[in-house]
Design an enzyme around this catalytic site. Structure first.
Site, PDB file in Angstrom:
ATOM      1  N   ASP A  48       0.838  -1.195   0.000  1.00  0.00           N
ATOM      2  CA  ASP A  48       0.000   0.000   0.000  1.00  0.00           C
ATOM      3  C   ASP A  48       0.877   1.250   0.000  1.00  0.00           C
ATOM      4  O   ASP A  48       1.629   1.502   0.946  1.00  0.00           O
ATOM      5  CB  ASP A  48      -0.897   0.004   1.242  1.00  0.00           C
ATOM      6  CG  ASP A  48      -1.811   1.213   1.299  1.00  0.00           C
ATOM      7  OD1 ASP A  48      -2.976   1.090   0.879  1.00  0.00           O
ATOM      8  OD2 ASP A  48      -1.364   2.280   1.765  1.00  0.00           O
ATOM      9  N   TYR A  53       3.082   9.760  -0.293  1.00  0.00           N
ATOM     10  CA  TYR A  53       4.206   9.124   0.406  1.00  0.00           C
ATOM     11  C   TYR A  53       5.534   9.372  -0.292  1.00  0.00           C
ATOM     12  O   TYR A  53       6.598   9.136   0.283  1.00  0.00           O
ATOM     13  CB  TYR A  53       3.989   7.610   0.523  1.00  0.00           C
ATOM     14  CG  TYR A  53       2.736   7.188   1.243  1.00  0.00           C
ATOM     15  CD1 TYR A  53       1.945   8.091   1.947  1.00  0.00           C
ATOM     16  CD2 TYR A  53       2.330   5.862   1.209  1.00  0.00           C
ATOM     17  CE1 TYR A  53       0.791   7.686   2.592  1.00  0.00           C
ATOM     18  CE2 TYR A  53       1.179   5.448   1.862  1.00  0.00           C
ATOM     19  CZ  TYR A  53       0.405   6.364   2.541  1.00  0.00           C
ATOM     20  OH  TYR A  53      -0.732   5.945   3.168  1.00  0.00           O
ATOM     21  N   LYS A  78      -2.979   6.032  -3.994  1.00  0.00           N
ATOM     22  CA  LYS A  78      -4.054   6.968  -3.638  1.00  0.00           C
ATOM     23  C   LYS A  78      -3.820   8.325  -4.288  1.00  0.00           C
ATOM     24  O   LYS A  78      -2.671   8.739  -4.483  1.00  0.00           O
ATOM     25  CB  LYS A  78      -4.113   7.152  -2.114  1.00  0.00           C
ATOM     26  CG  LYS A  78      -4.098   5.859  -1.321  1.00  0.00           C
ATOM     27  CD  LYS A  78      -4.024   6.109   0.179  1.00  0.00           C
ATOM     28  CE  LYS A  78      -3.700   4.841   0.938  1.00  0.00           C
ATOM     29  NZ  LYS A  78      -2.283   4.443   0.808  1.00  0.00           N
TER      30      LYS A  78
END
Length: 275
Positions: A48, A53, A78
């Site tokens: 994930d 990030y 995401k």
């Protein structure tokens, strides 16, 4: 309930997703490469990440270097808050795919419910899904009212709501809503960033079962049918986190852990986050 590290749950569109995986929240890119390779080499099959990030490139490199076939790995990313909107989301998705050096994503999530934008973002994600560029789409950090609003005029139901979830934040109302609507709940920060390890109940159960506090908490997640993605950058902890399938918590153990709830967050509240 999953019984092994590579066991899957079936999402509401029929796609199978590993019930346990590795999170790489804000892990530096070079560290992410090593962490992801360690995880994949030790049987993990779900990774994930997110554009926020800033390690998608490292995750993609690790996938290539691991030697594990792409089709065996479930990759989530995401769309971040300042990337939301219809055209913006399509562009953000292309950027993520390029950094990961992948031809498709397994799961794409709206990272936070940005007011006035998340519905347009979702329409873009529906387009990506219908075009086969992503196998499933979902959300992150959505409360019940966000989900109800999104689903009121959407064409595709979210498969996942990834939220902060741990014994100090059990989110029972949200968990029940997701269960009733065939949306999987997924836990980020399942260990509350290490702030649960000194809880007397957790310590007692760890001693009782001959496990670490982290393993007790992660087992509680699994037995609650919550998809779980603990973050770690250390090989021994990556292995240890997954070593939770050789014991079970009794019903009373589960209740005692759940009673630790304080509705206490380590992250932002989705109703008042800084967009």
């Amino acid at each position: 309930m999953i019984e092994h590290l590579q066991d899957t749950v079936t999402l509401n569109n029929g796609v199978k997703m590993p019930g346990f995986g590795l999170g790489v929240y804000k892990v530096e890119e070079d560290v992410a490469i090593d962490s992801v390779k360690v995880a994949l080499n030790n049987g993990y099959r779900s990774i994930d990440t997110a554009s926020f990030y800033e390690n998608e490139k490292g995750v993609g490199q690790a996938i290539k270097e691991s030697g594990v076939p792409r089709e065996e790995i479930f990759i989530t990313s995401k769309v971040w808050n300042d990337e939301q909107g219809y055209e913006e989301t399509l562009e953000a998705f292309d950027r993520s795919l390029k950094k990961l050096e992948l031809e498709y994503l397994d799961l794409y999530l709206i990272h936070w419910p940005v007011k006035g934008k998340y519905k347009d973002t979702w329409k873009a994600m529906e387009k990506l899904y219908n075009e086969g560029k992503v196998r499933a789409i979902g959300v992150s950090n959505f409360h019940v009212h966000h989900l109800e609003d999104l689903m009121s005029d959407s064409q595709v139901k979210p498969v996942i709501d990834q939220v902060e979830y741990h014994p100090h934040l059990t989110q029972e109302k949200l968990r029940a809503f997701c269960e009733d609507n065939d949306i999987k709940l997924e836990a980020w920060a399942p260990l509350k960033r290490g702030r649960l390890f000194d809880e007397p109940v957790i310590s007692e159960l760890a001693e009782k079962h001959g496990k670490t506090p982290a393993q007790i908490i992660l087992r509680w997640d699994v037995q609650n049918h919550v998809v779980t993605i603990p973050k770690s950058t250390h090989e021994h902890r990556i292995k240890e986190n997954a070593d939770i399938f050789d014991f079970a918590l009794a019903d009373d153990d589960m209740r005692r852990i759940s009673r630790l709830n304080k509705d206490e967050r380590t992250g932002m509240n989705p109703d008042s986050f800084d967009e």
